[in-house]
Motif scaffolding. Structure first.
Motif, PDB file in Angstrom:
ATOM      1  N   ARG A  63     -25.194 -36.536  31.337  1.00 14.23           N
ATOM      2  CA  ARG A  63     -23.882 -35.896  31.225  1.00 14.23           C
ATOM      3  C   ARG A  63     -23.567 -35.071  32.475  1.00 14.23           C
ATOM      4  O   ARG A  63     -24.428 -34.787  33.304  1.00 14.23           O
ATOM      5  CB  ARG A  63     -23.828 -35.012  29.972  1.00 14.23           C
ATOM      6  N   ASP A  64     -22.307 -34.666  32.572  1.00  8.96           N
ATOM      7  CA  ASP A  64     -21.833 -33.847  33.678  1.00  8.96           C
ATOM      8  C   ASP A  64     -22.409 -32.442  33.539  1.00  8.96           C
ATOM      9  O   ASP A  64     -22.249 -31.806  32.491  1.00  8.96           O
ATOM     10  CB  ASP A  64     -20.300 -33.801  33.646  1.00  8.96           C
ATOM     11  N   PRO A  65     -23.088 -31.911  34.563  1.00 11.94           N
ATOM     12  CA  PRO A  65     -23.673 -30.567  34.457  1.00 11.94           C
ATOM     13  C   PRO A  65     -22.651 -29.478  34.170  1.00 11.94           C
ATOM     14  O   PRO A  65     -22.987 -28.446  33.580  1.00 11.94           O
ATOM     15  CB  PRO A  65     -24.327 -30.338  35.822  1.00 11.94           C
ATOM     16  N   ARG A  66     -21.394 -29.696  34.585  1.00 12.32           N
ATOM     17  CA  ARG A  66     -20.358 -28.692  34.348  1.00 12.32           C
ATOM     18  C   ARG A  66     -20.011 -28.580  32.869  1.00 12.32           C
ATOM     19  O   ARG A  66     -19.392 -27.599  32.447  1.00 12.32           O
ATOM     20  CB  ARG A  66     -19.103 -29.043  35.152  1.00 12.32           C
ATOM     21  N   LEU A 234     -17.332 -21.051  32.072  1.00 16.18           N
ATOM     22  CA  LEU A 234     -16.912 -21.900  33.182  1.00 16.18           C
ATOM     23  C   LEU A 234     -17.942 -21.808  34.298  1.00 16.18           C
ATOM     24  O   LEU A 234     -18.308 -20.701  34.717  1.00 16.18           O
ATOM     25  CB  LEU A 234     -15.543 -21.438  33.710  1.00 16.18           C
ATOM     26  N   VAL A 235     -18.427 -22.951  34.755  1.00 15.75           N
ATOM     27  CA  VAL A 235     -19.293 -22.958  35.925  1.00 15.75           C
ATOM     28  C   VAL A 235     -18.478 -22.467  37.116  1.00 15.75           C
ATOM     29  O   VAL A 235     -17.423 -23.023  37.430  1.00 15.75           O
ATOM     30  CB  VAL A 235     -19.854 -24.373  36.196  1.00 15.75           C
ATOM     31  N   GLY A 236     -18.925 -21.395  37.736  1.00 20.01           N
ATOM     32  CA  GLY A 236     -18.198 -20.803  38.850  1.00 20.01           C
ATOM     33  C   GLY A 236     -17.503 -19.503  38.502  1.00 20.01           C
ATOM     34  O   GLY A 236     -16.972 -18.825  39.386  1.00 20.01           O
ATOM     35  N   GLY A 237     -17.503 -19.125  37.234  1.00 16.16           N
ATOM     36  CA  GLY A 237     -16.852 -17.868  36.864  1.00 16.16           C
ATOM     37  C   GLY A 237     -16.541 -17.797  35.391  1.00 16.16           C
ATOM     38  O   GLY A 237     -17.362 -18.168  34.542  1.00 16.16           O
ATOM     39  N   THR A 491     -11.349 -14.454  39.337  1.00 17.36           N
ATOM     40  CA  THR A 491     -12.296 -14.617  38.225  1.00 17.36           C
ATOM     41  C   THR A 491     -13.098 -15.911  38.306  1.00 17.36           C
ATOM     42  O   THR A 491     -13.886 -16.190  37.410  1.00 17.36           O
ATOM     43  CB  THR A 491     -11.561 -14.581  36.871  1.00 17.36           C
ATOM     44  N   ALA A 492     -12.897 -16.716  39.343  1.00 13.74           N
ATOM     45  CA  ALA A 492     -13.650 -17.969  39.462  1.00 13.74           C
ATOM     46  C   ALA A 492     -13.754 -18.399  40.915  1.00 13.74           C
ATOM     47  O   ALA A 492     -12.841 -18.163  41.718  1.00 13.74           O
ATOM     48  CB  ALA A 492     -12.992 -19.075  38.640  1.00 13.74           C
ATOM     49  N   ASN A 493     -14.878 -19.013  41.254  1.00 14.75           N
ATOM     50  CA  ASN A 493     -15.103 -19.601  42.576  1.00 14.75           C
ATOM     51  C   ASN A 493     -15.211 -21.110  42.390  1.00 14.75           C
ATOM     52  O   ASN A 493     -16.197 -21.608  41.843  1.00 14.75           O
ATOM     53  CB  ASN A 493     -16.391 -19.036  43.186  1.00 14.75           C
TER      54      ASN A 493
END
Length: 604
Positions: A63-66, A234-237, A491-493
């Motif tokens: 699966r997608d890691p995200r 959320l991956v990244g924030g 709030t996210a990168n």
């Protein structure tokens, strides 16, 4: 087996009377516990069993890691959010993603909200009835109960004789209706219950108060994560924007009104922990001053990765420092490295899984999850109706994690022992004040080690952590507001959101302070997909079966030497096991009796 000496210092004897508790209730998931009692009804052998198969790692392959966070978050509906956070951290660690400061603060408030909610619900609604007798509360004098409340916690607003009289009337109607609900099948005439009627009435009142408040606490998850249980991550924030001039209709989840609402809920948590939860645990403990058993590995061999970093995921800023203490030596703390293949390893010698070489453990990056359900030759019963397990063979769906081969306990108690031993001023002050209050109420003169190394100490550690994280959240909220006032609303990168920016192969890990202890996720990514994923959860550490060397895990060790008042009403077993706040749903998952697919769901 008759008498065996384990490498970690326990003498096991399974020749005495066997008592089976199956299932152990008021926990998340399914668990079986078997003990042997000697002629004096003291536990001389303990066998802890997870009774469901774990298979989530299999589901994640390819699966997608995200997306991994959304799957692993469904491991459990009680410690909701901690698996999602740990998964995001694992993927970010693998891909070299740094999240914005605001995202870190919001994640921290979400994680700490979970801690307070989980700890409060655990104590009042899953564990308190091991100590509190609601039937005995009918004998209480409401005026005397009010007096006790003023001694235990004079600042709590709900403390009048009339208030306690109303609570007593509610309890009476509830019991007389015959619909006892959570009070059904309790051992209410067991002499193991030691509290006065007034203390029982006070505790039941707070049980009801906590029932009302807990639903308010988790509204922070709905503000920051959209819902509870299973808030969004959320991956990244974090998946929420900041727009101080916006409103909900305009799609701006975080504005001043929402943030003020968050602050009000945090203040409620601070007040409840300070005025109710911590004082209640100390007061209840004072009635059981002669029963400081159930320590086991707790406070003797403990582990944690470190908790509550102030700056992003920088472990050097952890407010509760990680490490390992072995064999009761608080003067030496070993560092923990989740990436070191020689440190964290899982064994399956006594677990219903299969390894190529079961004399060796596997680091989670190389972990294998392959079911192998087989019973030992000395098992009594059948595959579907076990009467007594054969602990010399495989006997649990839980693996056996070890740190450099050592069985360790994880959890709030472990975090507090490590912080105390490493000089955390806040924790030292908390523990010393609590022990002093306990000694004053119980008229004893015990030190911190004597109190902490017990079932009661484990319960106290959880209450103190709940108060500490609530206090931390006040700082997190003010730091977030300061960033926003300085113009930072990120709030996210998303710089590495596109898989085209990823390396062909990557691996990483994430850790978090789950309510029940040290939580770790390990991931391997290949060609943009998950090649391997392993979770080593707190109840896997604590509820583990024996390893190839014969070391027993924390559940089993904590029961050793415990006296049982009545063998057919083993409330003492429940007290000690419940003090860990077990989550078998986290450490195991379900499969059919014959290993076939249970259900196939297709989404079109």
């Amino acid at each position: 087996m008759s008498v065996i000496n384990t490498p970690n210092g326990y003498t096991l004897d399974n020749s005495g009377k066997r008592v089976v508790v199956d299932p152990v209730t008021r926990i998340e998931g399914h668990m079986r516990c078997e003990v042997n009692l000697d002629a004096n009804n003291v536990i001389v052998n303990a066998v802890s069993t997870g009774t469901m198969w774990r298979g989530l790692e299999v589901i994640l392959r390819g699966r997608d890691p995200r997306d991994a966070w959304a799957f692993v978050e469904r491991i459990c509906g009680v410690c909701t959010g901690c698996h999602a956070l740990t998964s995001c951290r694992a993927v970010e660690n693998a891909l070299g993603i740094e999240i914005p400061p605001n995202a870190h603060l919001i994640r921290e408030m979400m994680a700490k909200t979970l801690q307070v909610h989980d700890h409060v619900v655990h104590f009042y609604h899953l564990h308190a009835l091991d100590w509190v007798n609601p039937v005995n509360a009918l004998k209480a004098d409401p005026k005397a109960t009010s007096g006790l409340q003023h001694i235990v916690s004079p600042k709590h607003a709900k403390s009048s004789p009339g208030y306690f009289k109303d609570i007593q009337t509610r309890i009476k109607k509830f019991i007389e209706s015959g619909q006892l609900g959570p009070f059904k099948n309790g051992y209410w005439d067991n002499p193991a219950y030691k509290m006065s009627p007034e203390a029982d009435l006070m505790a039941v009142a707070h049980y009801l108060e906590a029932l009302d408040l807990q639903k308010e606490f988790v509204k922070l998850h709905t503000i920051f994560g959209g819902k509870n249980p299973h808030p969004n991550y959320l991956v990244g924030g974090v998946p929420c924007a900041i727009n101080m001039d916006g409103d909900m209709a305009a799609g701006a989840p975080l504005n001043m009104e929402r943030l003020n609402f968050v602050k009000a809920r945090i203040d409620e948590m601070v007040q409840f922990n300070t005025n109710v939860y911590v004082p209640d645990v100390i007061a209840i403990a004072s009635f059981y001053k002669g029963q400081l058993w159930g320590g086991g590995i707790g406070a003797k061999s403990v582990m944690d990765y470190g908790a509550y970093p102030k700056v992003n995921y920088d472990k050097s800023t952890d407010q509760l420092p990680g490490g390992v203490i072995l064999n009761d030596n608080w003067n030496e703390v070993f560092p923990v490295d989740p990436a070191d293949p020689e440190q964290v390893q899982e064994f399956v010698t006594h677990s219903w899984y299969k390894y190529p070489d079961e004399s060796k453990g596997l680091h989670p990056w190389d972990g294998i999850t392959e079911a192998n359900y087989e019973l030992g030759s000395k098992t009594k019963g059948t595959r579907t109706d076990i009467k007594e397990l054969d602990e010399s063979a495989k006997y649990s769906w839980i693996k056996a994690p070890r740190w450099r081969g050592h069985a360790v306990e994880v959890g709030p108690l472990s975090r507090y022992v490590l912080a105390y031993a490493q000089g955390s001023e806040y924790v030292i002050d908390q523990i010393n004040r609590s022990v002093s209050d306990f000694n004053s109420l119980a008229k004893t003169n015990l030190n911190a080690k004597q109190v902490l190394q017990s079932t009661i100490g484990r319960t106290l550690g959880r209450a103190l952590e709940s108060k500490y994280v609530a206090d931390m959240m006040v700082d997190d909220w003010h730091d977030l507001m300061k960033n926003i006032k300085n113009g930072d609303t990120s709030t996210a990168n998303m710089e590495k959101w596109d898989p085209k920016t990823w390396p062909k192969e990557a691996k990483g890990y994430g850790t978090a302070a789950a309510p029940r202890g040290a939580l770790g996720h390990w991931i391997k990514i290949k060609d943009g997909k998950i090649e391997n994923y392993q979770c080593v959860v707190p109840t896997t550490w604590n509820g583990s079966p024996r390893d190839p060397a014969g070391n027993i895990g924390a559940f089993e060790a904590s029961l050793m030497g415990t006296p049982v008042e009545r063998a057919n009403e083993p409330v003492e077993i429940l007290r000690t096991i419940h003090s860990f706040d077990p989550c078998l749903a986290c450490s195991t998952h379900v499969m059919s009796e014959d290993g076939e697919e249970l259900i196939n769901v297709k989404v079109r």
